[in-house]
Design a protein around this motif. Structure first.
Motif, PDB file in Angstrom:
ATOM      1  N   THR A 108       0.807  -1.132   0.288  1.00 15.56           N
ATOM      2  CA  THR A 108       0.031  -0.057  -0.113  1.00 15.56           C
ATOM      3  C   THR A 108       0.785   1.291   0.070  1.00 15.56           C
ATOM      4  N   LEU A 109       2.079   1.207   0.839  1.00 14.10           N
ATOM      5  CA  LEU A 109       2.908   2.510   0.868  1.00 14.10           C
ATOM      6  C   LEU A 109       3.681   2.539  -0.550  1.00 14.10           C
ATOM      7  N   VAL A 110       3.817   1.416  -1.188  1.00 12.85           N
ATOM      8  CA  VAL A 110       4.617   1.769  -2.637  1.00 12.85           C
ATOM      9  C   VAL A 110       3.531   2.128  -3.582  1.00 12.85           C
ATOM     10  N   ALA A 111       2.281   1.637  -3.458  1.00 10.46           N
ATOM     11  CA  ALA A 111       1.268   2.223  -4.426  1.00 10.46           C
ATOM     12  C   ALA A 111       0.936   3.585  -4.290  1.00 10.46           C
ATOM     13  N   LEU A 112       0.919   4.102  -2.828  1.00 17.71           N
ATOM     14  CA  LEU A 112       0.718   5.501  -2.611  1.00 17.71           C
ATOM     15  C   LEU A 112       1.744   6.403  -3.294  1.00 17.71           C
ATOM     16  N   ILE A 113       3.043   5.939  -3.161  1.00 14.49           N
ATOM     17  CA  ILE A 113       3.798   6.874  -3.550  1.00 14.49           C
ATOM     18  C   ILE A 113       4.020   6.740  -5.203  1.00 14.49           C
ATOM     19  N   VAL A 114       3.832   5.536  -5.710  1.00 14.46           N
ATOM     20  CA  VAL A 114       3.685   5.637  -7.248  1.00 14.46           C
ATOM     21  C   VAL A 114       2.781   6.547  -7.591  1.00 14.46           C
ATOM     22  N   ALA A 115       1.350   6.416  -6.818  1.00 12.48           N
ATOM     23  CA  ALA A 115       0.073   7.067  -7.200  1.00 12.48           C
ATOM     24  C   ALA A 115       0.401   8.703  -7.162  1.00 12.48           C
ATOM     25  N   ILE A 116       1.226   9.105  -6.267  1.00 11.09           N
ATOM     26  CA  ILE A 116       1.217  10.282  -6.127  1.00 11.09           C
ATOM     27  C   ILE A 116       2.189  10.809  -7.074  1.00 11.09           C
ATOM     28  N   LEU A 117       3.311  10.328  -7.581  1.00 12.91           N
ATOM     29  CA  LEU A 117       4.567  10.829  -8.134  1.00 12.91           C
ATOM     30  C   LEU A 117       4.062  10.509  -9.665  1.00 12.91           C
ATOM     31  N   PHE A 118       3.565   9.430  -9.991  1.00 10.59           N
ATOM     32  CA  PHE A 118       3.540   9.026 -11.419  1.00 10.59           C
ATOM     33  C   PHE A 118       2.332   8.828 -12.139  1.00 10.59           C
ATOM     34  N   VAL A 119       1.008   8.676 -11.569  1.00 12.37           N
ATOM     35  CA  VAL A 119      -0.246   8.113 -11.958  1.00 12.37           C
ATOM     36  C   VAL A 119      -1.042   9.310 -12.005  1.00 12.37           C
ATOM     37  N   PRO A 120      -1.706   9.642 -13.136  1.00 12.19           N
ATOM     38  CA  PRO A 120      -2.581  10.698 -13.100  1.00 12.19           C
ATOM     39  C   PRO A 120      -3.726  10.705 -12.155  1.00 12.19           C
ATOM     40  N   SER A 121      -4.536  11.399 -12.043  1.00 11.71           N
ATOM     41  CA  SER A 121      -5.503  11.742 -11.256  1.00 11.71           C
ATOM     42  C   SER A 121      -6.696  10.755 -10.782  1.00 11.71           C
ATOM     43  N   PRO A 122      -7.362  10.399 -11.702  1.00 12.94           N
ATOM     44  CA  PRO A 122      -8.552   9.199 -11.345  1.00 12.94           C
ATOM     45  C   PRO A 122      -7.893   7.979 -10.867  1.00 12.94           C
ATOM     46  N   TRP A 123      -6.665   7.532 -11.725  1.00 10.63           N
ATOM     47  CA  TRP A 123      -6.131   6.269 -11.506  1.00 10.63           C
ATOM     48  C   TRP A 123      -5.452   6.326 -10.295  1.00 10.63           C
ATOM     49  N   SER A 124      -4.869   7.198  -9.924  1.00 11.68           N
ATOM     50  CA  SER A 124      -4.270   6.934  -8.521  1.00 11.68           C
ATOM     51  C   SER A 124      -5.000   6.647  -7.438  1.00 11.68           C
ATOM     52  N   TYR A 125      -6.382   6.985  -7.460  1.00 11.31           N
ATOM     53  CA  TYR A 125      -7.310   6.593  -6.228  1.00 11.31           C
ATOM     54  C   TYR A 125      -7.355   5.058  -6.634  1.00 11.31           C
ATOM     55  N   VAL A 126      -7.639   4.419  -7.949  1.00 11.66           N
ATOM     56  CA  VAL A 126      -7.750   3.093  -8.059  1.00 11.66           C
ATOM     57  C   VAL A 126      -6.632   2.179  -7.625  1.00 11.66           C
ATOM     58  N   LEU A 127      -5.402   2.802  -8.063  1.00 10.98           N
ATOM     59  CA  LEU A 127      -4.145   2.021  -7.828  1.00 10.98           C
ATOM     60  C   LEU A 127      -4.092   1.789  -5.977  1.00 10.98           C
ATOM     61  N   VAL A 128      -4.334   2.911  -5.334  1.00  8.05           N
ATOM     62  CA  VAL A 128      -4.289   2.760  -4.013  1.00  8.05           C
ATOM     63  C   VAL A 128      -5.127   1.806  -3.484  1.00  8.05           C
ATOM     64  N   ILE A 129      -6.553   2.099  -3.902  1.00  5.46           N
ATOM     65  CA  ILE A 129      -7.602   1.002  -3.377  1.00  5.46           C
ATOM     66  C   ILE A 129      -7.172  -0.390  -3.515  1.00  5.46           C
ATOM     67  N   ALA A 130      -6.738  -0.637  -5.001  1.00  6.14           N
ATOM     68  CA  ALA A 130      -6.504  -1.949  -5.124  1.00  6.14           C
ATOM     69  C   ALA A 130      -5.307  -2.528  -4.281  1.00  6.14           C
ATOM     70  N   ALA A 131      -4.334  -1.765  -4.112  1.00  3.84           N
ATOM     71  CA  ALA A 131      -3.053  -2.039  -3.182  1.00  3.84           C
ATOM     72  C   ALA A 131      -3.615  -2.280  -1.910  1.00  3.84           C
ATOM     73  N   ALA A 132      -4.613  -1.401  -1.347  1.00  5.83           N
ATOM     74  CA  ALA A 132      -4.972  -1.856   0.015  1.00  5.83           C
ATOM     75  C   ALA A 132      -5.696  -3.094   0.005  1.00  5.83           C
TER      76      ALA A 132
END
Length: 116
Positions: free
Chosen positions: A3-27
């Motif tokens: 979840t922490l890795v996904a959060l960092i990747v989502a903040i730095l590299f993924v555009p806004s709507p997909w960053s939420y999906v990435l963090v939720i899927a990782a959680a």
């Protein structure tokens, strides 16, 4: 951790709507792994008999390597033990472990013959 890795990747590299999906899927994956590890660690606690130690020998069947009158040696689970029996047990006779006293087993006859 994932979840922490996904959060960092989502903040730095993924555009806004997909960053939420990435963090939720990782959680969700992280919670699933945690549940699986908890189940795996608790599954052995349900056993009624100990898995290791001298207490595991109680109730096991072995063979008398020498006549027990009252003391001698027995083989239980491939190990040779000093043993004591309240009744006479002849060499080659099957025995059952009734108790453990230090490094000596208290055994009794099972009534059948066993292979040495």
């Amino acid at each position: 951790m994932i979840t922490l890795v996904a959060l960092i990747v989502a903040i730095l590299f993924v555009p806004s709507p997909w960053s939420y999906v990435l963090v939720i899927a990782a959680a969700i994956v992280d919670l699933g792994e945690t549940g699986a590890f908890v189940w795996w660690s608790r599954r052995r606690r349900r056993r009624t008999r100990p898995a290791v130690g001298a207490e595991d020998l109680v109730g096991r069947v072995g063979v008398a390597l020498s006549a027990l009158d009252p003391a001698g040696q027995v083989r239980v689970q491939g190990e040779i033990w000093d043993a004591r029996s309240a009744t006479r047990v002849d060499r080659g006779e099957a025995v059952v472990v009734e108790a453990v006293d230090g490094l000596r087993l208290e055994v009794g006859p099972t009534g059948g013959d066993a292979d040495a």
